[in-house]
Enzyme design. Structure first.
Site, PDB file in Angstrom:
ATOM      1  N   GLY A  97      48.336  48.837  26.789  1.00  0.00           N
ATOM      2  CA  GLY A  97      46.735  49.038  27.842  1.00  0.00           C
ATOM      3  C   GLY A  97      46.846  47.661  27.518  1.00  0.00           C
ATOM      4  O   GLY A  97      47.983  46.729  27.701  1.00  0.00           O
ATOM      5  N   PRO A  98      46.283  47.259  28.891  1.00  0.00           N
ATOM      6  CA  PRO A  98      45.625  45.724  29.100  1.00  0.00           C
ATOM      7  C   PRO A  98      45.807  44.514  27.839  1.00  0.00           C
ATOM      8  O   PRO A  98      45.883  44.478  27.521  1.00  0.00           O
ATOM      9  CB  PRO A  98      44.622  45.190  30.177  1.00  0.00           C
ATOM     10  CG  PRO A  98      43.854  46.695  30.593  1.00  0.00           C
ATOM     11  CD  PRO A  98      43.926  47.782  29.563  1.00  0.00           C
ATOM     12  N   HIS A 131      30.711  31.795  55.813  1.00  0.00           N
ATOM     13  CA  HIS A 131      31.515  32.364  54.690  1.00  0.00           C
ATOM     14  C   HIS A 131      30.957  33.168  53.680  1.00  0.00           C
ATOM     15  O   HIS A 131      31.202  34.565  54.320  1.00  0.00           O
ATOM     16  CB  HIS A 131      33.091  31.606  54.956  1.00  0.00           C
ATOM     17  CG  HIS A 131      34.249  32.320  53.887  1.00  0.00           C
ATOM     18  ND1 HIS A 131      35.366  32.214  55.291  1.00  0.00           N
ATOM     19  CD2 HIS A 131      34.075  32.985  53.178  1.00  0.00           C
ATOM     20  CE1 HIS A 131      36.381  33.668  54.298  1.00  0.00           C
ATOM     21  NE2 HIS A 131      35.096  34.131  53.210  1.00  0.00           N
ATOM     22  N   GLU A 132      30.407  32.345  52.771  1.00  0.00           N
ATOM     23  CA  GLU A 132      29.538  32.817  51.807  1.00  0.00           C
ATOM     24  C   GLU A 132      28.781  33.898  52.242  1.00  0.00           C
ATOM     25  O   GLU A 132      28.166  34.754  51.965  1.00  0.00           O
ATOM     26  CB  GLU A 132      29.179  32.097  50.498  1.00  0.00           C
ATOM     27  CG  GLU A 132      30.750  31.424  49.957  1.00  0.00           C
ATOM     28  CD  GLU A 132      31.775  32.334  49.942  1.00  0.00           C
ATOM     29  OE1 GLU A 132      31.386  33.709  49.349  1.00  0.00           O
ATOM     30  OE2 GLU A 132      32.901  31.897  49.451  1.00  0.00           O
ATOM     31  N   THR A 149      42.744  43.175  24.748  1.00  0.00           N
ATOM     32  CA  THR A 149      41.946  45.054  24.917  1.00  0.00           C
ATOM     33  C   THR A 149      41.979  45.156  23.541  1.00  0.00           C
ATOM     34  O   THR A 149      40.920  45.770  23.149  1.00  0.00           O
ATOM     35  CB  THR A 149      42.855  46.446  25.049  1.00  0.00           C
ATOM     36  OG1 THR A 149      43.698  46.408  25.680  1.00  0.00           O
ATOM     37  CG2 THR A 149      41.951  45.982  27.061  1.00  0.00           C
TER      38      THR A 149
END
Length: 683
Positions: free
Chosen positions: A268-269, A489-490, A272
Site C-alpha cells: 500500500g502507499p 488564472h485561479e 498507511t
C-alpha cells in the site's frame, strides 16, 4: 493510529567461551593499525628533503657528518641542522620561514636529496665527498697542546661515506610492506570463513557480530500495540485476525490438515500503517516480534546478507511462535536479472537465501513472515507465489470513517477547543494517510503554541491542513501584474469547477504563494470514488485547462504558470486514449506502453505491440481531446466573463476566498449538495 514506544530486550551477556559482539571489529582494527605502522615505520622518522644545490652548499661548508649514497639519491646527517633558505612570493616579497615561537625554522638533522643529471654528476659528487673525507682525516701540523688548531683537530669527526648500489633498502621495505598487507588480507579472510562456519548466534567466529542479524526483537511483554491502536482499516484487520488466531492456537488448524500461511505481504502507499499493523498482530497474539529493514541485509561484502538471513530465521524458529517482519522488502526482493548488466550479486544471493529459508519451514514451525512494501510491482515473482507469501493484503488509504477515527487517536493528548469538528476535518482530508493526518494534528498543535493559545481551535487545524495540502506560505511578494495574472488564472479554475457537474467541489481559492505554486485552487473530490465516467474525466480536463484559458482571454497570451496544469491534463488524456479506450477513432483497444516497467533492461527488451501509424493516431487523438477541452473552457469563461472579473477583483483585495465567500460572489455551486473531501489544484 499511534505506535507506542517499546523497550528493546537487553542483549544477554556472552558466555565465557563466546567472544563478545564487538571483538571481531576490534581485532580487525588492531591488525589494520599494525599494518599501517609497519608500512610507514621508516617513513615516520623526521627526515628533511633538500635541494641538490643546498646539499652542495652544506658539503662545501663541511656541515655533513654521515652520507649514504644510493643509485639516484643520497641520505645523510648534518652536523648542525641548517636554517631553511628564504623564499620570494608571487609579489616579489622576501619571506623567511619561522616557527610558531618566532624562531628561524631549520631543517631536521637527517636529510635526503635526489641526484640530478647523469653519470658525470654522480662522479663529481663522489670526488667532492672523498676530498672532504680526506680533509677531515688530515692530522694537525702542530703537536703543541696549546695550539688552537691542534686542539680543534682532535674534535673533528671524519665524514662517514657509505655506498649502497641498487636501492636495496627500498626494495626490502617494499617487500616487507606488501608481505604484511597480504598477511593481513589472509587473516581477515580466515576470520570471515571461521565466523560463517561457526554460525552467527553461536558466536564461534571473530566476525560473528558483523554477520549476525540486525533484527530488533520485542518480547510479548513489550507489545503495547494492538488492533485497538490501529484506527480505521477494519477490512485489513479482519484479514489479519486469522493470523492472530493461528499464532494463538495453531493446533486448531493443523488437526484439520490446514497448512500454516508462511508469509503475509502488506502492500500500500507510504504512511498507511503497514508497520503498525504488523506490530499489532504480534501484540494481539502475544508472541515474539522480530523487526528488520530490507536494506539492512545488503552490505558491501558478498555473503553477509545471506548469513544474516540464515541467522534471523534460525533465531525466529528458536523462539516460535514468532513473527518476522521485513520492512521495505523491495530493497532486497527486487526481480532478479532486471537490469542491463544483470542484478547485484549480493542482493540476489540474499533474495535466494530468503526464498530457500521460506521453503525450508516445516509444517510445525509457528513462524510467520510479514513483509511490507509500497512497490509490489518490482518484487520477484518467486517471492510472491503461494507457499512463500500466501496472503497479499492491500493497505489502502482510510475512508471517511477511518479518517475520523484516526483523528480521534491522534488528538488524545491534544487539548481541543469547543469549535473543533473531527467529522468535518475527516471530510476535508480525502486521500490523506494516517501519517499525513498525524502530521496535520502536529502542525495544528505547533501553530497554536506559536500563537500562545491554551487550546487548539478549528482555525489551527484549517491552517495546518492548508500547509500540508498546499505547502507553507512563501515570503516573497508578487508584483501587481503577476498577482493579477495569477488571480485570473485561479478564477478560471474556480469557475470551471464551480459550474461543471463532472468536476469536484471547490473548497478554497488563494493567490498567496505556497510551496512551488503562485496560487492554488483547493477542490473537494467526492468521497471514496472508485470509478469515473468519460464525461467526468472530460470535465476535469476543462477544469485543468481553464486557468490557461482565462489568461488567453484577458491577455491574448499564456504564461509559464500553466506548466503543472498541462502536465496533468496531458497525462490524463493519454490514459483516456491509450488505457481506457475512450477514443472513437481507436475503439476499445488498450495501447498501454511498456514505459511503466521500472527496470531499464526489461523496458529495452520489450517490443511495442502496435505500429508507428497507430502511435501517430494516439498522439493526434490526445491533441484533439485537449484542444476540445480548451475550447470548452474558453466558451465557459466567455459566458461567465462578469463572474471572472468579480472573482479576480475579490482575490486581488482579499487574496483568499473560502466556499461561503465564493457563493456570495458567484452564486451556489452545482455541487452544493455533495459530501465534501479534499485535494488541491496548483497553478
Amino acid at each position: 493510529m499511534t505506535n507506542k514506544p517499546s523497550e528493546e530486550r537487553p542483549t544477554p551477556s556472552p558466555s565465557p567461551g563466546q567472544p563478545r559482539r564487538g571483538q571481531g571489529a576490534w581485532l580487525i582494527g588492531l591488525v589494520l593499525l599494525a599494518t599501517l605502522g609497519l608500512m610507514f615505520f621508516f617513513n615516520g622518522m623526521a627526515t628533511s628533503r633538500v635541494d641538490y644545490g643546498f646539499f652542495l652548499e652544506q658539503l662545501d661548508a663541511e656541515n655533513l657528518q654521515k652520507v649514504t649514497v644510493y643509485d639516484s639519491y643520497v641520505q645523510g646527517t648534518f652536523k648542525t641542522p641548517p636554517e631553511k633558505p628564504v623564499t620570494i612570493d608571487s609579489q616579489g616579497k622576501v619571506k623567511r620561514p619561522v616557527t610558531a615561537n618566532g624562531d628561524v625554522e631549520r631543517y631536521n638533522k637527517d636529510f635526503e636529496v635526489f641526484i640530478p643529471g647523469d653519470t658525470n654528476t654522480r662522479a663529481q659528487l663522489f670526488e667532492k665527498l672523498y676530498a672532504l673525507q680526506a680533509k677531515s682525516r688530515k692530522p694537525a701540523e702542530s703537536t703543541d697542546v696549546n695550539d688552537p688548531a691542534a686542539i680543534a683537530s682532535k674534535d673533528v669527526v671524519p665524514l662517514e661515506i657509505q655506498v649502497i648500489p641498487g636501492n636495496a633498502l627500498n626494495s626490502l621495505l617494499t617487500l616487507i610492506s606488501f608481505g604484511v598487507l597480504i598477511a593481513t588480507i589472509v587473516v581477515i579472510v580466515l576470520f570471515f570463513r571461521r565466523s560463517r562456519e561457526g554460525g552467527m548466534m553461536g558466536g564461534g567466529g571473530f566476525l560473528s557480530s558483523f554477520t549476525r542479524s540486525t533484527a530488533k526483537r520485542y518480547e510479548p511483554s513489550d507489545q503495547h500495540v494492538t488492533f485497538e491502536d490501529v484506527a480505521g482499516l477494519e477490512g485489513v484487520k479482519a484479514d489479519l485476525q486469522e493470523i492472530v488466531e493461528f499464532l494463538k492456537a495453531p493446533e486448531k488448524f493443523q488437526k484439520l490438515g490446514g497448512r500454516v500461511p508462511k508469509g503475509v505481504l502488506l502492500n500500500g502507499p507510504p504512511g498507511t500503517g503497514k508497520t503498525l499493523l504488523a506490530r499489532a498482530v504480534a501484540g494481539e497474539a502475544g508472541v515474539s516480534f522480530f523487526s528488520v529493514n530490507g536494506s539492512e541485509f545488503i552490505q558491501m561484502f558478498v555473503g553477509v546478507g545471506a548469513s544474516r538471513v540464515r541467522d534471523l530465521f534460525a533465531t525466529a524458529k528458536e523462539h516460535s511462535p514468532a513473527i518476522v517482519f521485513i520492512d521495505e522488502i523491495d530493497a532486497v526482493g527486487r526481480q532478479r536479472g532486471a537490469g542491463l548488466g544483470g542484478g547485484h550479486d549480493e542482493r540476489e544471493q540474499t533474495l535466494n537465501q530468503i526464498l530457500g529459508e521460506m521453503d525450508g519451514f516445516s509444517p510445525n514451525d509457528s513462524v510467520i513472515i510479514m513483509a511490507a512494501t509500497n512497490r509490489p510491482d518490482v518484487l520477484d515473482p518467486a517471492l510472491l507465489r503461494p507457499g512463500r507469501f500466501d496472503r497479499h493484503i492491500t493497505v489502502g488509504r482510510p475512508t471517511l470513517k477511518g479518517r475520523e477515527e484516526i483523528f480521534k487517536v491522534h488528538v488524545r493528548d491534544v487539548p481541543l477547543d469547543n469549535d473543533v469538528d473531527l467529522h468535518r476535518l475527516a471530510e476535508a482530508t480525502v486521500g490523506l494517510t494516517g501519517a499525513d493526518i498525524r502530521n496535520v494534528v502536529n502542525e495544528a498543535a505547533l501553530w497554536a503554541a506559536r500563537q500562545d493559545k491554551s487550546r487548539v481551535s478549528m482555525a489551527d487545524f484549517d491552517y495546518a491542513r492548508d500547509k500540508v495540502l498546499m505547502g507553507a506560505k512563501r515570503e516573497e511578494v508578487m508584483l501587481p501584474s503577476e498577482k493579477e495574472k495569477t488571480a485570473y488564472h485561479e478564477a478560471g479554475h474556480t469557475l470551471a469547477a464551480w459550474f461543471l457537474p463532472g468536476a469536484q467541489r471547490v473548497h478554497k481559492v488563494t493567490v498567496i504563494p505556497r510551496g512551488m505554486s503562485l496560487g492554488s485552487t483547493q477542490i473537494l473530490p467526492s468521497e471514496d470514488r472508485m470509478n469515473m465516467s468519460e464525461s467526468e474525466i472530460r470535465d476535469q480536463l476543462v477544469v485543468l485547462l481553464a486557468g490557461r484559458a482565462a489568461e488567453k482571454i484577458i491577455y491574448d497570451e499564456t504564461s509559464v504558470g500553466a506548466e503543472n496544469d498541462l502536465e496533468r491534463a496531458t497525462s490524463l488524456a493519454r490514459r483516456m486514449i491509450s488505457h481506457w479506450g475512450m477514443s472513437h477513432k481507436l475503439g476499445p483497444v488498450s495501447y498501454k506502453l511498456s514505459d511503466s516497467d521500472p527496470f531499464l533492461g526489461r523496458e529495452i527488451h520489450q517490443q511495442r505491440q502496435f505500429s508507428e501509424r497507430t502511435q501517430e493516431t494516439i498522439d493526434a487523438e490526445i491533441g484533439d481531446t485537449l484542444r476540445a477541452a480548451d475550447r470548452r473552457a474558453t466558451d465557459i469563461l466567455h459566458q461567465r466573463r462578469e463572474e471572472l472579473e468579480r472573482l479576480k477583483d475579490a482575490l486581488m483585495e482579499r487574496e483568499e476566498l473560502d466556499e461561503k465567500e465564493l457563493t456570495e460572489l458567484i452564486g451556489p455551486s452545482v455541487h452544493s449538495k455533495d459530501v465534501p473531501a479534499a485535494d488541491s489544484m496548483s497553478v
